[in-house]
Design a protein around this motif. Structure first.
Motif, PDB file in Angstrom:
ATOM      1  N   LEU A   1       0.862  -1.198   0.000  1.00 16.78           N
ATOM      2  CA  LEU A   1       0.000   0.000   0.000  1.00 16.78           C
ATOM      3  C   LEU A   1       0.897   1.246   0.000  1.00 16.78           C
ATOM      4  O   LEU A   1       1.103   1.905   1.024  1.00 16.78           O
ATOM      5  N   MET A   2       1.463   1.546  -1.162  1.00 16.14           N
ATOM      6  CA  MET A   2       2.488   2.586  -1.299  1.00 16.14           C
ATOM      7  C   MET A   2       1.948   3.979  -0.947  1.00 16.14           C
ATOM      8  O   MET A   2       2.640   4.768  -0.292  1.00 16.14           O
ATOM      9  N   ASP A   3       0.716   4.291  -1.365  1.00 11.56           N
ATOM     10  CA  ASP A   3       0.164   5.636  -1.109  1.00 11.56           C
ATOM     11  C   ASP A   3       0.047   5.900   0.387  1.00 11.56           C
ATOM     12  O   ASP A   3       0.411   6.972   0.876  1.00 11.56           O
ATOM     13  N   GLU A   4      -0.484   4.882   1.137  1.00 11.59           N
ATOM     14  CA  GLU A   4      -0.657   5.048   2.593  1.00 11.59           C
ATOM     15  C   GLU A   4       0.700   5.211   3.275  1.00 11.59           C
ATOM     16  O   GLU A   4       0.874   6.058   4.165  1.00 11.59           O
ATOM     17  N   ALA A   5       1.673   4.382   2.833  1.00 10.57           N
ATOM     18  CA  ALA A   5       3.024   4.464   3.421  1.00 10.57           C
ATOM     19  C   ALA A   5       3.641   5.837   3.146  1.00 10.57           C
ATOM     20  O   ALA A   5       4.214   6.468   4.047  1.00 10.57           O
ATOM     21  N   SER A   6       3.512   6.319   1.916  1.00 11.85           N
ATOM     22  CA  SER A   6       4.092   7.620   1.538  1.00 11.85           C
ATOM     23  C   SER A   6       3.451   8.759   2.324  1.00 11.85           C
ATOM     24  O   SER A   6       4.138   9.707   2.743  1.00 11.85           O
ATOM     25  N   LYS A   7       2.136   8.673   2.540  1.00  9.88           N
ATOM     26  CA  LYS A   7       1.414   9.724   3.285  1.00  9.88           C
ATOM     27  C   LYS A   7       1.966   9.825   4.721  1.00  9.88           C
ATOM     28  O   LYS A   7       2.258  10.920   5.217  1.00  9.88           O
ATOM     29  N   ILE A   8       2.140   8.644   5.368  1.00 15.43           N
ATOM     30  CA  ILE A   8       2.680   8.633   6.738  1.00 15.43           C
ATOM     31  C   ILE A   8       4.097   9.199   6.731  1.00 15.43           C
ATOM     32  O   ILE A   8       4.465  10.012   7.589  1.00 15.43           O
ATOM     33  N   SER A   9       4.894   8.788   5.733  1.00 13.77           N
ATOM     34  CA  SER A   9       6.287   9.250   5.645  1.00 13.77           C
ATOM     35  C   SER A   9       6.354  10.769   5.530  1.00 13.77           C
ATOM     36  O   SER A   9       7.119  11.431   6.247  1.00 13.77           O
ATOM     37  N   GLN A  10       5.540  11.343   4.640  1.00 13.88           N
ATOM     38  CA  GLN A  10       5.557  12.807   4.444  1.00 13.88           C
ATOM     39  C   GLN A  10       5.130  13.540   5.718  1.00 13.88           C
ATOM     40  O   GLN A  10       5.728  14.549   6.105  1.00 13.88           O
ATOM     41  N   GLU A  11       4.105  13.004   6.393  1.00 11.28           N
ATOM     42  CA  GLU A  11       3.627  13.633   7.641  1.00 11.28           C
ATOM     43  C   GLU A  11       4.720  13.607   8.712  1.00 11.28           C
ATOM     44  O   GLU A  11       4.935  14.591   9.427  1.00 11.28           O
ATOM     45  N   LEU A  12       5.414  12.444   8.822  1.00 10.26           N
ATOM     46  CA  LEU A  12       6.466  12.315   9.843  1.00 10.26           C
ATOM     47  C   LEU A  12       7.636  13.244   9.561  1.00 10.26           C
ATOM     48  O   LEU A  12       8.206  13.842  10.483  1.00 10.26           O
ATOM     49  N   LEU A  13       8.023  13.377   8.285  1.00  7.68           N
ATOM     50  CA  LEU A  13       9.150  14.262   7.944  1.00  7.68           C
ATOM     51  C   LEU A  13       8.832  15.715   8.275  1.00  7.68           C
ATOM     52  O   LEU A  13       9.722  16.484   8.656  1.00  7.68           O
ATOM     53  N   LEU A  14       7.542  16.074   8.172  1.00  9.32           N
ATOM     54  CA  LEU A  14       7.127  17.447   8.516  1.00  9.32           C
ATOM     55  C   LEU A  14       7.039  17.636  10.029  1.00  9.32           C
ATOM     56  O   LEU A  14       7.509  18.631  10.572  1.00  9.32           O
ATOM     57  N   SER A  15       6.418  16.652  10.701  1.00 14.59           N
ATOM     58  CA  SER A  15       6.145  16.825  12.140  1.00 14.59           C
ATOM     59  C   SER A  15       7.323  16.408  13.019  1.00 14.59           C
ATOM     60  O   SER A  15       7.508  16.926  14.120  1.00 14.59           O
ATOM     61  N   HIS A  16       8.138  15.436  12.556  1.00 13.52           N
ATOM     62  CA  HIS A  16       9.256  14.943  13.384  1.00 13.52           C
ATOM     63  C   HIS A  16      10.525  14.795  12.528  1.00 13.52           C
ATOM     64  O   HIS A  16      11.025  13.683  12.327  1.00 13.52           O
ATOM     65  N   PRO A  17      11.058  15.916  12.046  1.00 14.10           N
ATOM     66  CA  PRO A  17      12.233  15.839  11.157  1.00 14.10           C
ATOM     67  C   PRO A  17      13.499  15.337  11.864  1.00 14.10           C
ATOM     68  O   PRO A  17      14.455  14.944  11.207  1.00 14.10           O
ATOM     69  N   ASP A  18      13.524  15.391  13.196  1.00 14.24           N
ATOM     70  CA  ASP A  18      14.720  14.953  13.928  1.00 14.24           C
ATOM     71  C   ASP A  18      14.665  13.481  14.324  1.00 14.24           C
ATOM     72  O   ASP A  18      15.580  12.979  14.983  1.00 14.24           O
ATOM     73  N   LEU A  19      13.601  12.797  13.931  1.00 14.70           N
ATOM     74  CA  LEU A  19      13.432  11.391  14.321  1.00 14.70           C
ATOM     75  C   LEU A  19      14.043  10.479  13.244  1.00 14.70           C
ATOM     76  O   LEU A  19      13.684  10.578  12.063  1.00 14.70           O
ATOM     77  N   ALA A  20      14.952   9.610  13.652  1.00 15.36           N
ATOM     78  CA  ALA A  20      15.616   8.703  12.695  1.00 15.36           C
ATOM     79  C   ALA A  20      14.598   7.865  11.923  1.00 15.36           C
ATOM     80  O   ALA A  20      14.732   7.656  10.709  1.00 15.36           O
ATOM     81  N   GLU A  21      13.551   7.400  12.638  1.00 15.48           N
ATOM     82  CA  GLU A  21      12.555   6.521  12.011  1.00 15.48           C
ATOM     83  C   GLU A  21      11.797   7.203  10.873  1.00 15.48           C
ATOM     84  O   GLU A  21      11.375   6.538   9.923  1.00 15.48           O
ATOM     85  N   SER A  22      11.640   8.533  10.967  1.00 12.32           N
ATOM     86  CA  SER A  22      10.965   9.289   9.895  1.00 12.32           C
ATOM     87  C   SER A  22      11.763   9.162   8.598  1.00 12.32           C
ATOM     88  O   SER A  22      11.207   8.883   7.524  1.00 12.32           O
ATOM     89  N   HIS A  23      13.086   9.349   8.690  1.00 11.89           N
ATOM     90  CA  HIS A  23      13.954   9.296   7.506  1.00 11.89           C
ATOM     91  C   HIS A  23      14.120   7.854   7.017  1.00 11.89           C
ATOM     92  O   HIS A  23      14.186   7.614   5.813  1.00 11.89           O
ATOM     93  N   ALA A  24      14.182   6.901   7.966  1.00 12.61           N
ATOM     94  CA  ALA A  24      14.340   5.493   7.571  1.00 12.61           C
ATOM     95  C   ALA A  24      13.141   5.040   6.744  1.00 12.61           C
ATOM     96  O   ALA A  24      13.301   4.392   5.698  1.00 12.61           O
ATOM     97  N   LEU A  25      11.917   5.398   7.199  1.00  2.88           N
ATOM     98  CA  LEU A  25      10.711   5.012   6.445  1.00  2.88           C
ATOM     99  C   LEU A  25      10.768   5.591   5.033  1.00  2.88           C
ATOM    100  O   LEU A  25      10.470   4.894   4.049  1.00  2.88           O
ATOM    101  N   ASP A  26      11.177   6.842   4.934  1.00  3.17           N
ATOM    102  CA  ASP A  26      11.317   7.481   3.621  1.00  3.17           C
ATOM    103  C   ASP A  26      12.326   6.708   2.760  1.00  3.17           C
ATOM    104  O   ASP A  26      12.107   6.484   1.561  1.00  3.17           O
ATOM    105  N   GLY A  27      13.415   6.270   3.404  1.00  2.00           N
ATOM    106  CA  GLY A  27      14.435   5.490   2.703  1.00  2.00           C
ATOM    107  C   GLY A  27      13.899   4.156   2.205  1.00  2.00           C
ATOM    108  O   GLY A  27      14.154   3.771   1.051  1.00  2.00           O
TER     109      GLY A  27
END
Length: 669
Positions: A399-425
């Motif tokens: 479910l790529m769209d749902e995963a991408s939506k969560i990733s974008q939200e996390l990068l905006l709300s928690h840019p200092d969290l390693a897990e935000s960037h890992a999910l994007d990766g």
């Protein structure tokens, strides 16, 4: 009717009641009431007579009228109590309790024995109704009364024990006031016992500690009770076991807790809580395999300990036994029947760990189960790490769209969290956007450099990235080495190192070592096992190849480990041991009955053994599954010739020549 006549009529009524002439009594009373309608005794006698004549409503009315006239006189209250106590009186328990309360008030300054009798009745009534707070408060009044009367210590001890007995089921109700009264009763009972130390006192102490262990907020009291009991009974392991389990469930392992675990194991090496404690100590010290071993052993003896199941799952995740970790999480959830207080915290932790383990299994079904686990976590929406796990589950489910939506939200709300960037990766890597994946994994590593998985994915990104990195895999090697160093249980890192040394560096010996290590870490990893065996054969080290294959086949259940059976079967075939080859190739076919090459090899083994008929059947089966296997068709024809089935042999040879005109063996045949 004169005053004298009223008295005479009341005396006649009393005599009639004594002689069980209740109707006669009613006549006399009614005569009195005509003269004196507020005569207390007349109303009481009517109540008595009506009750005996099975006229409860009239009796009740008469007693209530008498009470209205003289609320602090005993007779009417006693009569009303007797009426309500009759078996045919239903739905009057609340009224009866009120009557008993009034009688206690009236008896308090007078007849102490009657006060105690009524008190006992009231407690029994409350107990039937499961009104445990009222039971506790009333019984405590009885004990107080007996103390004021100068009761002996032994009698008071029995009264405290009786109070414990009455309240033993109240712990399910979680009423704080009742709970405090129960614990007070235990403390008094334990301290008022005559024979200390003694068996009865020991059992009472055990019950007290067991009761305390049901109330997580009574930690200090529990620790004190356990320590006090250990001082009295130094050879008894029970209080120490409870204390150890208390420390395990608290989730914080102090020096005192570690000392308790050691002391318990010294006292009893087979103690479940002691072994569990040792397992948790191993987990803290990063001795993960020892932790798994001890926690598994301890939980076989003490299985209703959700925190221990969680620690076991945690240790299993550390050594990448993810399916086992999921099973341990399920056991923890089963043991967590009531998700309240500390249990709620454990439940959330277990569900998160279960989801993490399921994501590592990396298939769509496991991803679906991970999503369901995350949905059960209370306040999960406010935790960005849980959101990142959910994003990975969506990614694994496709479910790529749902995963991408969560990733974008996390990068905006928690840019200092390693897990935000890992999910994007992970998302970019799955889409082969390797440059963006590289950037994301570098950002994740910058924030959490000790996570082996990030380094491994960065290494894979470099491996597949561009023409330049394809030519020079040095950057990939660096990341794989870091991953393996950070997590020595990460089998996949060693597998990728094996690929590097085999395909890029051309160092077969080092590659074989990496594959062997990867396979030792994960015996389900057929790719690593096969590569280790193949390289051992290439290096002329058949002992290592056979040792790997023997280990796998010894542990394999029927219908599994095809690759190992097939490899060993082919080895036996090449080395002139056809009987062993037959056994192994049959085992391989049990795992995959439609492998035409395996059937062909089995035919060859039978042929070498001299079993021509079975060899013929095997070659025929191979050619049925794959009509392009000329060798199997030729071998079948040659065997028909040997077995004297010349016509069949000729037909088969002709079939081969139709397909392959210059197939020399067929021409010869």
């Amino acid at each position: 009717m004169s005053n004298k006549e009223v008295k005479a009529a009341l005396k006649s009524a009393r005599d009639a009641i004594r002689n069980k002439e209740y109707k006669e009594a009613l006549k006399h009373c009614k005569a009195v009431l005509k003269q004196e309608k507020n005569n207390y005794n007349a109303w009481v006698f009517i109540g008595l007579a009506a009750a005996e004549l099975e006229q409860p409503d009239q009796a009740k009315g008469a007693y209530k009228k008498a009470i209205e006239l003289e609320p602090n006189q005993l007779l009417a209250w006693q009569g009303l109590a007797n009426l309500y106590e009759k078996p045919n009186q239903t739905d009057v328990k609340g009224d009866l309790a009120d009557v008993y309360q009034k009688l206690l008030e009236l008896y308090k300054s007078g007849d102490k024995q009657k006060w105690c009798d009524v008190c006992n009745k009231l407690v029994e009534l409350y107990h039937q109704e499961k009104k445990y707070l009222e039971v506790a408060e009333t019984w405590q009044k009885l004990i107080q009364m007996r103390q004021e009367e100068g009761a002996e210590k032994a009698e008071l001890h029995q009264l405290w024990k009786k109070m414990i007995q009455l309240l033993k089921d109240s712990t399910r109700n979680q009423d704080n006031k009742t709970e405090q009264l129960l614990l007070t009763a235990f403390e008094h009972a334990v301290n008022s016992a005559d024979t200390v130390p003694g068996e009865d006192h020991q059992n009472l102490y055990k019950d007290f500690i067991q009761c305390l262990s049901k109330f997580p907020h009574e930690a200090a009291r529990l620790e004190k009770a356990c320590n006090d009991m250990m001082a009295l009974y130094p050879t008894m392991s029970y209080p120490l076991e409870v204390l150890c389990l208390h420390f395990v469930n608290s989730g914080t392992l102090s020096e005192e807790a570690l000392h308790c675990f050691s002391r318990l194991l010294e006292m009893d090496t087979s103690s479940g809580p002691g072994i569990i404690g040792f397992g948790i100590k191993c987990l803290q010290e990063k001795k993960f395999k020892e932790a798994v071993k001890s926690l598994t052993e301890g939980l076989q003896k003490t299985n209703q300990c959700p925190a221990a199941w969680h620690y076991l799952a945690e240790a299993q995740v550390k050594i990448h036994k993810h399916r086992n970790a999921v099973l341990s999480c399920n056991q923890a959830l089963e043991a967590l029947e009531i998700p309240e207080g500390p249990n709620l915290r454990w439940k959330n932790l277990v569900l998160q760990l279960k989801a993490e383990a399921l994501i590592k299994i990396a298939d769509a079904d496991a991803a679906e189960e991970a999503i369901k686990a995350l949905e059960q976590i209370i306040d999960a929406g406010s935790d960005p790490v849980i959101s990142a796990i959910r994003g990975q589950a969506y990614l694994n489910k496709g479910l790529m769209d749902e995963a991408s939506k969560i990733s974008q939200e996390l990068l905006l709300s928690h840019p200092d969290l390693a897990e935000s960037h890992a999910l994007d990766g992970y998302i970019h890597y799955s889409q082969k956007n390797y440059e963006q994946a590289e950037r994301s994994f570098l950002n994740a590593i910058e924030r959490k450099a000790e996570t082996a998985e990030y380094h491994q994915y960065l290494g894979l990104t470099y491996w597949f990235m561009s023409d330049e990195t394809k030519r020079d895999k040095g950057k990939a090697l660096t990341q794989f080495l870091k991953a393996a160093k950070l997590d020595s249980y990460l089998g996949s890192a060693f597998f990728y190192l094996g690929n590097y040394y085999r395909d890029i560096a051309g160092d077969k010996s080092r590659a074989r070592g990496c594959y062997k290590k990867a396979f030792e870490l994960d015996e389900m990893d057929e790719e690593s096992g096969t590569a280790a065996v193949d390289l051992s054969v290439e290096l002329g080290d058949m002992d290592t190849a056979l040792s790997i294959l023997n280990e796998v086949t010894e542990k394999a259940s029927p219908g599994t480990a095809k690759w190992a059976w097939l490899h060993r079967g082919l080895y036996y075939l090449r080395s002139g041991q056809p009987s062993q080859a037959v056994a192994d190739l049959q085992a391989a076919l049990r795992a995959d009955p439609k492998d035409s090459n395996c059937w062909e090899s089995l035919g060859e083994a039978y042929l070498n053994r001299g079993s021509y008929s079975t060899a013929l059947k095997s070659f025929r089966r191979a050619s049925e599954l794959n009509p392009g296997l000329m060798y199997s068709i030729y071998r079948a024809a040659a065997l028909e010739q040997i077995l004297g089935k010349y016509e069949n042999a000729i037909v088969t040879y002709q079939q081969i020549l139709k397909k392959t005109e210059n197939y020399v063996p067929a021409l010869k045949g």
